[in-house]
Design an enzyme around this catalytic site. Structure first.
Site, short mmCIF file in Angstrom:
data_model
loop_
_atom_site.label_atom_id
_atom_site.label_comp_id
_atom_site.label_asym_id
_atom_site.label_seq_id
_atom_site.Cartn_x
_atom_site.Cartn_y
_atom_site.Cartn_z
N SER A 56 0.86 -1.19 0.00
CA SER A 56 0.00 0.00 0.00
C SER A 56 0.89 1.24 0.00
CB SER A 56 -0.88 0.00 1.25
OG SER A 56 -0.07 0.20 2.41
N ASP A 98 -1.37 -1.56 -3.91
CA ASP A 98 -2.73 -1.63 -3.36
C ASP A 98 -3.23 -0.19 -3.13
OD1 ASP A 98 -4.94 -2.90 -2.22
OD2 ASP A 98 -4.05 -2.96 -0.21
N GLY A 231 -11.19 -5.92 1.59
CA GLY A 231 -11.77 -6.00 2.93
C GLY A 231 -12.24 -7.39 3.28
N ALA A 232 -11.44 -8.40 2.91
CA ALA A 232 -11.91 -9.79 3.02
C ALA A 232 -11.31 -10.55 4.19
CB ALA A 232 -11.66 -10.52 1.70
N SER A 233 -10.83 -9.83 5.19
CA SER A 233 -10.35 -10.55 6.38
C SER A 233 -11.53 -11.07 7.17
CB SER A 233 -9.51 -9.62 7.27
OG SER A 233 -8.20 -9.53 6.75
N ASN A 273 -8.43 -9.87 -1.14
CA ASN A 273 -7.43 -9.08 -0.40
C ASN A 273 -7.52 -9.31 1.10
OD1 ASN A 273 -7.04 -7.95 -2.90
ND2 ASN A 273 -7.19 -5.84 -2.19
N ILE A 274 -6.41 -9.70 1.68
CA ILE A 274 -6.38 -9.97 3.13
C ILE A 274 -5.16 -9.28 3.74
CG2 ILE A 274 -6.16 -11.78 4.89
CD1 ILE A 274 -7.77 -13.62 3.00
N SER A 276 -5.77 -7.43 7.35
CA SER A 276 -6.03 -7.39 8.79
C SER A 276 -5.81 -8.75 9.48
CB SER A 276 -7.46 -6.91 9.06
OG SER A 276 -7.61 -5.59 8.58
P1 13P Z 1 -8.81 -6.32 5.29
O1 13P Z 1 -8.68 -5.09 6.15
O2 13P Z 1 -10.15 -6.94 5.43
O3 13P Z 1 -7.71 -7.28 5.50
O4 13P Z 1 -8.72 -5.82 3.76
C1 13P Z 1 -7.48 -5.69 3.13
C2 13P Z 1 -7.59 -5.00 1.80
O5 13P Z 1 -8.63 -4.85 1.21
C3 13P Z 1 -6.34 -4.51 1.22
O6 13P Z 1 -6.56 -3.81 0.05
O1 G3H Z 2 -6.77 -1.60 2.18
C1 G3H Z 2 -5.93 -1.26 3.00
C2 G3H Z 2 -4.82 -2.18 3.35
O2 G3H Z 2 -5.18 -2.96 4.46
C3 G3H Z 2 -3.56 -1.42 3.57
O3 G3H Z 2 -3.58 -0.77 4.78
O4 G3H Z 2 -2.96 1.57 4.19
O5 G3H Z 2 -2.74 0.74 6.53
O6 G3H Z 2 -1.17 -0.06 4.77
P1 G3H Z 2 -2.55 0.46 5.08
ZN ZN Z 3 -8.44 -2.76 0.06
#
Ligand code: 13P
Ligand code: G3H
Ligand code: ZN
Length: 328
Positions: A56, A98, A231-233, A273-274, A276
């Site tokens: 990111s 990302d 956001g798939a955690s 995407n995971i 968290s």
């Molecule tokens: P989580 O916060 O659910 O892990 O999502 C991660 C994500 O979408 C990174 O782009």
């Molecule tokens: O979607 C967001 C990702 O979890 C990246 O998070 O911007 O805190 O590095 P971050």
């Molecule tokens: Zn994301």
């Protein structure tokens, strides 16, 4: 300018084609440090899963953009060594930006050897999102770098952008967006959100299901087109419990149930995407070790167990949730 192919990365085209044909999703795991990267590569090599390494804007600022890129390159060499030692096949690795928020950031990643970038114009008015996404695609495609766009807004925090409410993706927009921007994949909003607090549940309330009706409608409008789920955690409660037990406070942390993700992975959703979940595992293990061994001050003694636990979690995700294991 260095091309990603010189660094051993691949773009996401063939990965997504295979995932859609066979009904699984490629894991996109974020990393910010060496232990996370080692865990992702180890888990994906040992389970023979393709992988998308996600960086990111925040990760670039935290770890230094140049260092991160070299770490990605080092990860390819590490994977090759691991595969050889274990008589396994080498796995395809994509290096992905990302939530890129500007043309300049995406260009910088393309020029540095990333094989895939996301331009997230989802917070912009529709026409501005198209304009920005198109500009990134035009630049990236000159170098065969794949581009992910986004339509619809996820609740939660992405870098500096905080959205309180979801705006589900409007299926009426997707065909026009994809045709006009020429993106290679599309992130959609169907009820997931970023972070560890995805749903505010009252006592006894269950997590609401994802909006599979919207996903189905989107699939009808752009059949076979690669869809991405952010956001798939799942905010695994076993780790939330450990964190709370050893001095943390994550009351009310809740994520997307894994059976929902399993179902999504079988559809046109081909990238999940995971981030968290990995953060929670690390924090849980570090807290546990430091709580039980207050004399410990060697980082290897608490980051090592965290890394081992991360490997287990990613391996299980690949095998039991995304279905990406043994696809190489
Ligand atoms: P989580 O916060 O659910 O892990 O999502 C991660 C994500 O979408 C990174 O782009
Ligand atoms: O979607 C967001 C990702 O979890 C990246 O998070 O911007 O805190 O590095 P971050
Ligand atoms: Zn994301």
């Amino acid at each position: 300018m260095i091309h990603y192919s010189k660094l051993g990365f691949v773009n996401t085209k063939d990965m997504f084609k295979d995932a859609i044909e066979k009904g699984y999703a490629v894991p996109a795991y974020n990393f910010n440090n060496m232990e996370q990267l080692q865990a992702i590569i180890t888990a994906c090599t040992m389970t023979q899963s393709p992988v998308i390494l996600q960086v990111s804007k925040g990760a670039r600022n935290y770890a230094n953009q140049t260092l991160l890129r070299w770490m990605g390159q080092g990860a390819v060499e590490f994977m090759k060594e691991l595969a050889k030692e274990n008589n396994l096949k080498e796995i395809p690795i994509a290096m992905h930006l990302d939530h890129g928020d500007s043309f300049e950031l995406c260009k910088s990643c393309v020029d540095m050897g990333f094989s895939s970038v996301m331009i997230d114009g989802s917070h912009l008015p529709y026409e501005e999102n198209i304009e920005l996404t198109k500009k990134v695609v035009e630049y990236a495609h000159q170098y065969d770098v794949t581009v992910e766009g986004e339509l619809g807004v996820l609740a939660g925090i992405e870098d500096d952008v905080k959205a309180e409410e979801h705006t589900y993706t409007n299926p009426d927009d997707v065909e026009d967006f994809v045709n006009r921007t020429k993106v290679d994949s599309l992130a959609i909003a169907i009820g997931t959100s970023h972070g560890a607090y995805k749903f505010k549940l009252k006592e006894g309330e269950e997590v609401p299901p994802l909006r599979f009706d919207i996903l189905e409608e989107i699939e009808k409008r752009i059949p076979g087109f690669p869809i991405v789920l952010h956001g798939a955690s799942s905010v695994l409660q076993e780790y939330v419990k450990i964190i709370n037990q050893y001095g943390g406070n994550l009351e009310g942390a809740v994520g997307v149930p894994e059976d929902q993700l399993r179902k999504a992975a079988k559809s046109a959703v081909c990238k999940i995407n995971i981030d968290s979940d990995g953060r929670l595992v690390m924090t849980a293990k570090v807290r546990e070790v430091l709580w039980n061994k207050p004399q410990e001050f060697d980082p290897r003694k608490y980051l090592g167990p965290a890394r081992d636990e991360l490997i287990k979690m990613y391996e299980r995700k690949n095998k039991e949730v995304l279905g990406s294991a043994f696809r190489v």
